[in-house]
Structures are given as structure tokens and as C-alpha cells.
Write an enzyme that holds these catalytic residues in place. Structure first.
Site, PDB file in Angstrom:
ATOM      1  N   PHE A   1       0.851  -1.188   0.000  1.00 24.32           N
ATOM      2  CA  PHE A   1       0.000   0.000   0.000  1.00 24.32           C
ATOM      3  C   PHE A   1       0.892   1.244   0.000  1.00 24.32           C
ATOM      4  CE2 PHE A   1      -1.918  -3.379   2.584  1.00 24.32           C
ATOM      5  CZ  PHE A   1      -3.056  -3.675   1.843  1.00 24.32           C
TER       6      PHE A   1
ATOM      7  N   ASP B   1       0.991  -0.969  -4.882  1.00 24.47           N
ATOM      8  CA  ASP B   1      -0.260  -0.262  -4.616  1.00 24.47           C
ATOM      9  C   ASP B   1      -1.235  -0.549  -5.758  1.00 24.47           C
ATOM     10  OD1 ASP B   1      -1.061   2.154  -2.560  1.00 24.47           O
ATOM     11  OD2 ASP B   1      -2.179   2.292  -4.442  1.00 24.47           O
TER      12      ASP B   1
ATOM     13  N   CYS C   1      -5.084   2.999  10.389  1.00 19.55           N
ATOM     14  CA  CYS C   1      -5.455   4.417  10.456  1.00 19.55           C
ATOM     15  C   CYS C   1      -6.945   4.606  10.726  1.00 19.55           C
ATOM     16  CB  CYS C   1      -5.055   5.138   9.178  1.00 19.55           C
ATOM     17  SG  CYS C   1      -5.871   4.512   7.690  1.00 19.55           S
TER      18      CYS C   1
END
Length: 398
Positions: free
Chosen positions: A228, A250, A339
């Protein structure tokens, strides 16, 4: 001034230090009040709790600006808030590029302002913030000029879906005279080209600044896999730290192309490779080919943005961490993060631990980190604490 009166027994988060009043906590709104106006918040018995912006179209009906009864929400008040935010950044972080205003954590609910070198990017996510955003930009520009920092332009990235929940349209565009929206910044000694017009969020993920620096220190001589990778930030920190080779992955072709541009900016093309692929599909393929790495970095997007989808997110985090650990040599290192605010530190740690047990690995924690200090965590405002970042040494069972 209008008054928002709470039901008896409600407002527990507000009284504990939070800044939000939800629609289901309100008994009535007294007096004339339009959405975007300032109103007082009173407990059921009339006790003054604070003053903030009202929006009855949002589940977060009031966002508190002050707990002082005699405090007017004036231009002078706003300047004090902005000055405090900027002084805090000057003391705690490298301010060449940083988040200068972090919404509730800077007591300016719903407003985010990022500084990329000499450009400001504004994100207004609440109606109250929308009303004051240009005043805040003007104040901040003036304060920066007093410190010798000339801002050449300001761009708005209020294009997040959450605006729709506030009864507002998504907005994007220049808040100043037009300028080149590809801005070059330097962070931890690494150069990046930031696309403030079309990049994710406001153009770059500033919150990982010092986590990237931690990876940079760890990477010398290593074969690194950065999953990522987005625009290559962790990968390029690993390269700067002396990694022997770095593979960045990604699913976004746009992100990968930007990562390659950033690699060229840093003269790191020979030691970095970036490929566009689905990480969940690629990792099993790498394992089947017998690929082994010294350091695996997992920086996925938020797998959950609500409490309702946390169970599915746990499965995703468990799967990706299992796959990452399988690609590590015995004694290799794993940098892994979440996150999502709804993925609590305890739940994330438990999930990574489950992943390790599933693949018969032992974890030795090197360090635990959160977001950079320019994204301060305001206690009692839980939404301000969202980034969890672990570095582990991963060992075979002994």
C-alpha cells in the site's frame, strides 16, 4: 443567542471533555437559530456547558468552540486559536510541511489546514467550519508572513463524502489566485512531488512523518517490501536509510506513477521498484515463488469507517498481517499500522497477535507509535486518536 438544552442524563462525553453534542442528546432548541449560527449549550437544569456552531442537519448537532460563558466567538478569539496552533507546531514538528490546524484537537472543529512548503490546503468538513474558513486562512497567512513564510497559494479539498452528512455539497478548487498544484516538499530528507489537486485527502499523508523516519533508521542493507505504498513514502524512506532493494506495491496506477516520479526526484530508481497490483492477491503469489524479505511494511487504507464494519476490518487486518509475516525471514521486521479510529489500539494489537499465532511466529515489539505531533491527540476527543503503528521483530517459534 439561541440555547440548545440537553436531555437529563445526556452529554456525558461533552462533560468529560469532548466537543460534540449529538442530535439524540437534545431536548429542545430555544430561540431563533439558523444552521451555522452560534448557540449556547445548557444542561437539562440550565447549567451552562459551552458555546458552539449549530447544524440540525447533522447528527453532530453542535460542535463546541468554547466552554467559557463570557467568551464571544469573535475574530480576536479565532486569531488566538490559530496563533496557539501555529506556536505549537513550531515547537513540536518540522514545519516545512505539516498539519497546522487539526480540527477538534486544535479547538477549531471540522477544519483542517495542511501546509506544503509555501502552499496551504484547506478541508472544511462542518457547516460551522465553512463559515469561518476564510477568516482562519487570512489569519494563518498573516501569522506565517510574520515568521518570514510567504504563502503563494491556497487550495480547497473539501471533497470528502462526510460533507454530505452535514447537508453540504462537496467543494474543490482554488481559494487564491491559481498556481501550480504540484508542490515539491522535503520530509526526513526525502523529496516528494505532492499533488494537492488530485492526490488523496489533501495530497499527502503527513501523519506518518516520524513513523517513516523510524523505518528509515531500520532499513540499512535490507530487502524491503512496502505494501500500500501510495506515492512511495515509506519505500523512499527505506531507500534513503540504505536498503539494498525496495519493492513498493499499490492498487492505484496514479499513486504508482507518482511514486516513480518521487523515486527519480531522489535518485533512487536503481534500488526501488514500484508495481501496480492488489496487495491481497500479490502477497500469496510472492510466497508461492519463495520470495523472502528482511522488512515488510503494511500501511493499508482504513478497513473500517464505522463501528458496524469493525468485524470485517479485523478479518482484513488479520489476513494482511499473516501474509506479511509469512514473507519475512526469521528475525525479519514488520512495520504495521491501522489508520481507522474504530480499530482501537487494544483491538489492533490483539488482531496482529492473532495473525502471528496463526502462522506460528513470535513477535518482539521494537516500538509503538501514533500519528505525528502535528496531529495531536486530544484526550476525551476520541476521534483525534486514530493512527496505530507497530514495529516488530518477527521470529520463528523456538
Amino acid at each position: 443567542m439561541a440555547e440548545v438544552v440537553l436531555k437529563k442524563g445526556e452529554g456525558r462525553r461533552l462533560k468529560a471533555g469532548g466537543l460534540w453534542v449529538y442530535d439524540n442528546e437534545i431536548a429542545e432548541i430555544r430561540g431563533s437559530c439558523e444552521n451555522g449560527d452560534v448557540a449556547d449549550v445548557l444542561d437539562f437544569d440550565g447549567y451552562f456547558l459551552g458555546r458552539g456552531f449549530v447544524n440540525t442537519r447533522s447528527k453532530i448537532t453542535v460542535r463546541l468552540m468554547s466552554r467559557k460563558k463570557d467568551q464571544e466567538i469573535s475574530d480576536g478569539f479565532l486569531e488566538e486559536r490559530v496563533r496557539a496552533a501555529w506556536e505549537y507546531r513550531k515547537r513540536t514538528v518540522d514545519t516545512d510541511s505539516c498539519r497546522v490546524i487539526f480540527a477538534e484537537a486544535d479547538f477549531l472543529p471540522g477544519l483542517v489546514i495542511d501546509k506544503y512548503s509555501d502552499v496551504l490546503v484547506v478541508q472544511s468538513l462542518a457547516l460551522g467550519a465553512e463559515r469561518i474558513k476564510m477568516k482562519i486562512v487570512d489569519i494563518l497567512t498573516r501569522l506565517l508572513a510574520a515568521d518570514g513564510i510567504a504563502i503563494r497559494g491556497c487550495y480547497e479539498r473539501s471533497d470528502a463524502k462526510v460533507r454530505l452528512l452535514e447537508g453540504m455539497e462537496r467543494a474543490k478548487g482554488f481559494l487564491s489566485e491559481p498556481f501550480n498544484t504540484r508542490v515539491e516538499i522535503v520530509e526526513n530528507g526525502v523529496k516528494y512531488q505532492v499533488d494537492v489537486e488530485d492526490g488523496q485527502k489533501t495530497g499527502f499523508f503527513l501523519d506518518q512523518k516520524y513513523n517513516r523516519a523510524a523505518v528509515q533508521k531500520l532499513s540499512r542493507g535490507m530487502r524491503v517490501l512496502d505494501c500500500f505504498t501510495h506515492t512511495g513514502s515509506f519505500a523512499l524512506n527505506a531507500a534513503r536509510g540504505g536498503a539494498a532493494s525496495v519493492l513498493g506495491v499499490d492498487a492505484s496506477e496514479q499513486g504508482i506513477e507518482q511514486a516513480r516520479i518521487n523515486a527519480r526526484l531522489n535518485g533512487a530508481e536503481e534500488r526501488t521498484e514500484f508495481i501496480c497490483a492488489d496487495v491481497f492477491e500479490l502477497l500469496p503469489e510472492l510466497e508461492a515463488r519463495g520470495e523472502v524479505f528482511d522488512l515488510v511494511i503494511l500501511d493499508p487504507p482504513a478497513f473500517t469507517k464505522s463501528r458496524n464494519s469493525v468485524k470485517n476490518a479485523v478479518k482484513g487486518y488479520r489476513e494482511i498481517n499473516m501474509r506479511g509475516m509469512k514473507l519475512l525471514r526469521d528475525g525479519g521486521y514488520l512495520a504495521t499500522c491501522s489508520c481507522s479510529h474504530f480499530m482501537t489500539p487494544e483491538l489492533f494489537a490483539e488482531t496482529v497477535g492473532q495473525a502471528a499465532r496463526s502462522v506460528h511466529r513470535r513477535l518482539r515489539q521494537v516500538e509503538y507509535r501514533t500519528q505525528a505531533p502535528d496531529h495531536p491527540i486530544l484526550w476525551a476527543a476520541d476521534e483525534s486518536y486514530y493512527l496505530k503503528f507497530f514495529i516488530f521483530q518477527v521470529c520463528a517459534e523456538r
